[in-house]
Enzyme design. Structure first.
Site: not given
Ligand SMILES: *[C@@H]1O[C@H](CO)[C@@H](O)[C@H](O)[C@H]1NC(C)=O
Length: 361
Positions: A179, A200-201, A222, A255, A257
């Site tokens: 991340d 990743d993010d 991501h 995103r 979540k």
């Protein structure tokens, strides 16, 4: 008060003004030991130059005096050990952290990478920041993080400008869960003009108030993420702005979540004028069904998503990707306009979209 007390100290520090240490004292930490760190930490200008940090030790720049500047010069590296880190920890108020031209902070992540990220070898997190009071982090060049890069927790009034995170090597060498920016329990944080290339993010905001992510590039990871929200000690996101970012060649574009069965809230989230391209899974994905790192297909409403603006989102997704997925249970007052994503296909199982919001799948 700290006075020059030893020969050792005088070789480490270049005193612009005679003792006692005044605002202009500049001290350099170099070599492959942290033994002089406690002395250097008292200086108002700290230079980290070509430092090799011993295995299993943190470059501990916590508790700095208000107004301290930390400058990274040359190449900073870290000796290998399986441990959780962080490799660098910085805390204080009105702190300036800057990167000198040509410097690099190289995590040499390949020593830890095993393709398993959070699992497998224990990998150190990279840079922990607990910065407040108009602190600034500017122009750092971070390379090949073993694991997550920036942990931004309990920060307030912090600006991060023009930081480059380059973990390209991790694509073929097993980098995972790298991340870029993990934000939690923080207020008034601005991250702008950064470039993140990772696995990743690009940014993940788990909790916080008034967090802004502006004019950044996110490559191959991501995407930009709020969440996952829920199941932590702080489960409130109130005020997130992602504006004028470009997310490229990433799993997702934008995103949110939230965790299935958890409580908390996500409100006042604004995605404005972001571009996405080369997206592999979802252009926009908002889901309330997340659990243990996976989508479960059943959203719950304990983490309501309120006041969501999605405006002027343009670009494209890959042919196997879905443009927009929305699977939520407790959403209200959304305003979507100018969402224009091409390529891929539409997701057929969307549910929970607030009526009159302008959002469609
Ligand atoms: C929606 O969220 C509110 C809190 O804002 C909560 O009281 C309510 O129970 C939630 N609804 C569902 C269906 O979970």
């Amino acid at each position: 008060m700290v006075f020059i007390s030893s020969l050792l100290l005088s070789t480490l520090c270049t005193f612009v003004v005679a003792s006692p240490l005044s605002k202009r004292d500049s001290c350099t930490l170099s070599g492959s030991s942290l033994s002089s760190l406690s002395t250097v930490k008292k200086c108002s200008s700290i230079i980290i130059k070509d430092l090799s940090v011993p295995a299993g030790q943190t470059l501990d720049l916590t508790g700095l005096t208000s107004g301290t500047t930390v400058t990274f010069e040359g190449t900073t590296t870290f000796q290998y050990k399986e441990w959780a880190g962080p490799l660098i920890s910085i805390s204080g108020s009105k702190i300036n952290v800057v990167g000198a031209s040509g410097h690099v902070i190289d995590g040499q992540g390949a020593k830890w990478w095993d393709g398993l990220g959070d699992k497998g070898k224990v990998k150190p997190k990279f840079v922990k920041l607990v910065l407040t009071g108009k602190s600034e982090v500017t122009g750092l060049n971070i390379k090949n993080a073993p694991h997550q890069v920036f942990s931004i927790n309990k920060c307030s009034d912090l600006t991060i400008n023009g930081v480059t995170i380059d973990i390209k090597d991790g694509d073929s060498a097993g980098g995972h869960n790298t991340d870029g920016f993990d934000v939690g329990s923080s207020t008034n944080v601005v991250i702008q003009g950064c470039t993140v290339y990772n696995q990743d993010d690009c940014i993940a905001v788990n909790s916080g108030t008034t967090i802004k992510f502006l004019n950044n590039y996110c490559y191959n990871g991501h995407g930009i993420s709020v969440g996952s929200v829920g199941g932590r000690s702080d489960n409130t996101v109130n005020g997130f702005w992602a504006e004028n970012n470009h997310v490229l060649n990433s799993a997702n574009g934008l995103r949110i979540k939230t965790v299935k069965g958890a409580t908390g809230s996500v409100s006042n989230v604004n995605f404005i004028s972001n571009k996405i391209s080369g997206i592999k899974s979802y252009g926009i994905v908002i889901e309330g069904d997340y659990l243990n790192g996976k989508t479960t297909g059943t959203a719950t409403g304990g983490v309501p998503i309120k006041n969501l603006v999605m405006k002027d989102i343009t670009g494209s997704v890959n042919s196997a990707a879905k443009r927009v997925k929305i699977l939520v249970k407790n959403a209200s007052n959304w305003k979507w306009s100018g969402v224009s994503i091409s390529g891929g296909s539409s997701y057929s199982g969307c549910s929970g979209i607030p009526t009159g919001s302008g959002a469609t799948c």
